[in-house]
Design an enzyme around this catalytic site. Structure first.
Site, PDB file in Angstrom:
ATOM      1  N   ASP A  37       0.754  -1.305   0.014  1.00  0.00           N
ATOM      2  CA  ASP A  37      -0.120   0.031  -0.064  1.00  0.00           C
ATOM      3  C   ASP A  37       0.946   1.214  -0.151  1.00  0.00           C
ATOM      4  OD1 ASP A  37      -2.508   1.765   0.560  1.00  0.00           O
ATOM      5  OD2 ASP A  37      -3.347   0.164   1.048  1.00  0.00           O
ATOM      6  N   ASP A  61       3.821   1.905  -4.580  1.00  0.00           N
ATOM      7  CA  ASP A  61       2.628   2.574  -5.385  1.00  0.00           C
ATOM      8  C   ASP A  61       2.395   1.730  -6.587  1.00  0.00           C
ATOM      9  OD1 ASP A  61       1.416   4.191  -7.153  1.00  0.00           O
ATOM     10  OD2 ASP A  61       2.386   6.014  -6.600  1.00  0.00           O
ATOM     11  N   SER A 139     -15.384  -3.554 -11.082  1.00  0.00           N
ATOM     12  CA  SER A 139     -16.265  -2.939 -10.077  1.00  0.00           C
ATOM     13  C   SER A 139     -17.787  -3.159 -11.144  1.00  0.00           C
ATOM     14  CB  SER A 139     -16.086  -1.573 -10.214  1.00  0.00           C
ATOM     15  OG  SER A 139     -17.199  -0.717  -9.658  1.00  0.00           O
ATOM     16  N   TYR A 153     -13.516   7.048 -13.351  1.00  0.00           N
ATOM     17  CA  TYR A 153     -13.639   5.682 -12.683  1.00  0.00           C
ATOM     18  C   TYR A 153     -14.231   4.361 -13.565  1.00  0.00           C
ATOM     19  CZ  TYR A 153     -14.571   2.428  -8.559  1.00  0.00           C
ATOM     20  OH  TYR A 153     -14.339   1.574  -7.964  1.00  0.00           O
ATOM     21  N   LYS A 157     -12.135   1.513 -14.673  1.00  0.00           N
ATOM     22  CA  LYS A 157     -12.607  -0.070 -14.263  1.00  0.00           C
ATOM     23  C   LYS A 157     -13.147  -0.916 -15.465  1.00  0.00           C
ATOM     24  CE  LYS A 157     -12.365  -0.077 -10.054  1.00  0.00           C
ATOM     25  NZ  LYS A 157     -11.127  -0.776  -9.445  1.00  0.00           N
TER      26      LYS A 157
HETATM   27  N1  LIG Z   1     -15.957  -0.043  -1.893  1.00  0.00           N
HETATM   28  C1  LIG Z   1     -16.651  -0.112  -2.796  1.00  0.00           C
HETATM   29  O1  LIG Z   1     -17.902  -0.438  -2.971  1.00  0.00           O
HETATM   30  C2  LIG Z   1     -16.278  -0.923  -4.288  1.00  0.00           C
HETATM   31  C3  LIG Z   1     -16.911  -1.184  -5.301  1.00  0.00           C
HETATM   32  C4  LIG Z   1     -16.461  -1.650  -6.206  1.00  0.00           C
HETATM   33  C5  LIG Z   1     -14.992  -1.825  -6.511  1.00  0.00           C
HETATM   34  N2  LIG Z   1     -14.314  -1.500  -5.591  1.00  0.00           N
HETATM   35  C6  LIG Z   1     -12.686  -1.443  -5.666  1.00  0.00           C
HETATM   36  O2  LIG Z   1     -12.126  -2.317  -4.570  1.00  0.00           O
HETATM   37  C7  LIG Z   1     -10.772  -1.809  -4.696  1.00  0.00           C
HETATM   38  C8  LIG Z   1     -10.385  -1.844  -3.059  1.00  0.00           C
HETATM   39  O3  LIG Z   1     -11.205  -0.761  -2.557  1.00  0.00           O
HETATM   40  P1  LIG Z   1     -11.808  -0.829  -0.920  1.00  0.00           P
HETATM   41  O4  LIG Z   1     -13.347  -0.642  -1.183  1.00  0.00           O
HETATM   42  O5  LIG Z   1     -11.151  -1.755  -0.154  1.00  0.00           O
HETATM   43  O6  LIG Z   1     -11.318   0.714  -0.502  1.00  0.00           O
HETATM   44  P2  LIG Z   1     -10.131   1.290   0.228  1.00  0.00           P
HETATM   45  O7  LIG Z   1      -9.955   2.760   0.066  1.00  0.00           O
HETATM   46  O8  LIG Z   1     -10.460   0.687   1.778  1.00  0.00           O
HETATM   47  O9  LIG Z   1      -9.007   0.327  -0.486  1.00  0.00           O
HETATM   48  C9  LIG Z   1      -8.147   0.931  -1.238  1.00  0.00           C
HETATM   49  C10 LIG Z   1      -6.608   0.708  -1.006  1.00  0.00           C
HETATM   50  O10 LIG Z   1      -5.738   1.196  -2.164  1.00  0.00           O
HETATM   51  C11 LIG Z   1      -4.892   1.942  -1.708  1.00  0.00           C
HETATM   52  N3  LIG Z   1      -4.084   2.635  -2.854  1.00  0.00           N
HETATM   53  C12 LIG Z   1      -4.677   3.719  -3.578  1.00  0.00           C
HETATM   54  N4  LIG Z   1      -3.992   4.201  -4.433  1.00  0.00           N
HETATM   55  C13 LIG Z   1      -2.838   3.381  -4.263  1.00  0.00           C
HETATM   56  C14 LIG Z   1      -1.708   3.106  -5.266  1.00  0.00           C
HETATM   57  N5  LIG Z   1      -1.076   4.070  -6.263  1.00  0.00           N
HETATM   58  N6  LIG Z   1      -0.550   2.349  -4.710  1.00  0.00           N
HETATM   59  C15 LIG Z   1      -1.081   1.429  -3.733  1.00  0.00           C
HETATM   60  N7  LIG Z   1      -1.981   1.342  -3.162  1.00  0.00           N
HETATM   61  C16 LIG Z   1      -3.199   2.314  -3.233  1.00  0.00           C
HETATM   62  C17 LIG Z   1      -5.407   2.786  -0.658  1.00  0.00           C
HETATM   63  O11 LIG Z   1      -4.577   3.376   0.261  1.00  0.00           O
HETATM   64  C18 LIG Z   1      -5.992   1.844   0.130  1.00  0.00           C
HETATM   65  O12 LIG Z   1      -5.556   1.260   1.386  1.00  0.00           O
HETATM   66  C19 LIG Z   1     -10.550  -0.583  -5.541  1.00  0.00           C
HETATM   67  O13 LIG Z   1      -9.931  -1.097  -6.548  1.00  0.00           O
HETATM   68  C20 LIG Z   1     -12.140  -0.145  -5.806  1.00  0.00           C
HETATM   69  O14 LIG Z   1     -12.146   0.502  -6.902  1.00  0.00           O
HETATM   70  C21 LIG Z   1     -14.782  -0.933  -4.402  1.00  0.00           C
END
Ligand SMILES: NC(=O)c1ccc[n+]([C@@H]2O[C@H](COP(=O)([O-])OP(=O)(O)OC[C@H]3O[C@@H](n4cnc5c(N)ncnc54)[C@H](O)[C@@H]3O)[C@@H](O)[C@H]2O)c1
Length: 253
Positions: A37, A61, A139, A153, A157
């Site tokens: 992360d 990253d 997503s 987004y 996606k």
């Molecule tokens: N939360 C939802 O409802 C939802 C729905 C569909 C898809 N998603 C996808 O699920 C995935 C995880 O999301 P989540 O819900 O756990 O959110 P979250 O914010 O809890 O987790 C995302 C993590 O990615 C990290 N991150 C962001 N940019 C980064 C980078 N450049 N390098 C390394 N780490 C990075 C953030 O620091 C964070 O810890 C994402 O790809 C998101 O688009 C989420």
């Protein structure tokens, strides 16, 4: 016997909700896990929650090609193999109408999701043996246009689905699988932030509206998404590749 005994799994976005829930499932099934992360402090917090000796963390990253490759190298150096890569890092990007959406916000969102997934698929296979599995978090926004307020987004996606399909074809002959998961609305901070901004833009309670319209009548728990990730990581899904897997409470049905 666990579903992932002695398997080495690298999870990007590992300090976040879905990443952490998936890491927890992997550990329960006997895996060793490297969490990646952006911030060391958040990674340490995540590691503490997992309460396992089989976890290491690394600041990485997901948009940095060299850092991504180095993370996979480090996992192999630590544990001797790389079996599962969960490419899951992401952020919601800008929420705004089409005419208000800047070029810069669009490119930034494509970078984290599209390029992030591409880099995982580019680098991971060279460290994997037959049986390796790459899972990308897309997503419902990867398969539909959404409400017209997050074009970056939605495009990013969708790009991940293209990356997944092309990479699955490229590595299938080596016995490595690549799949995408498409969560709907998860009950976590990431989604709450999006819904609050959408509610402010539309004047409609978007959280309530989703709970009414999602066939299962509720948001997902991150652990329910992690269950699908575990299946795709394990040999239970040994004939599944190049596929888009909804985990959306029926939203896209
Ligand atoms: N939360 C939802 O409802 C939802 C729905 C569909 C898809 N998603 C996808 O699920 C995935 C995880 O999301 P989540 O819900 O756990 O959110 P979250 O914010 O809890 O987790 C995302 C993590 O990615 C990290 N991150 C962001 N940019 C980064 C980078 N450049 N390098 C390394 N780490 C990075 C953030 O620091 C964070 O810890 C994402 O790809 C998101 O688009 C989420």
């Amino acid at each position: 016997m666990g579903m992932l005994d002695n398997k080495v799994c690298v999870v990007s976005g590992g300090a976040g909700s879905v990443g952490l829930a998936s890491a927890s499932r992997f550990l329960q099934e006997g895996a060793k896990v490297m969490l990646l992360d952006l911030k060391a402090a958040e990674l340490e917090e995540a590691k503490a929650k997992l309460r396992s000796d089989h976890v290491v963390t690394r600041v990485c990253d997901a948009t940095d090609s060299g850092a991504t490759r180095a993370a996979y190298e480090a996992a192999v150096a630590q544990w001797g193999s790389l079996d599962v890569v969960f490419s899951n890092a992401g952020n919601p990007g800008h929420i705004g109408t089409l005419d208000d959406y800047s070029e810069e916000a669009f490119e930034r969102t494509l970078l984290i999701h599209g390029v992030g997934a591409f880099l995982a698929c580019k680098h991971a296979p060279s460290f994997m043996k037959e049986g390796g599995s790459i899972i990308i978090t897309s997503s419902v926004a990867g398969v539909r246009g959404g409400a017209g307020i997050n074009i970056g987004y939605v495009a990013a996606k969708h790009a991940q689905i293209g990356v997944m399909k092309a990479a699955a074809r490229a590595v299938a002959a080596r016995g490595i699988r690549v799949n995408a998961i498409c969560p709907g609305a998860i009950d976590n901070a990431f989604q709450t932030g999006i819904e609050n901004r959408m509610t402010a833009l539309s004047g409609i309670d978007v959280t309530e509206q989703l709970n009414q319209t999602i066939p299962l009548k509720r948001h997902a728990h991150a652990d329910e998404v992690a269950g699908l990730v575990l299946f795709l990581a394990s040999s239970m899904s040994s004939y599944v590749t190049g596929a888009v897997h909804m985990v959306d409470g029926g939203m896209m049905s």
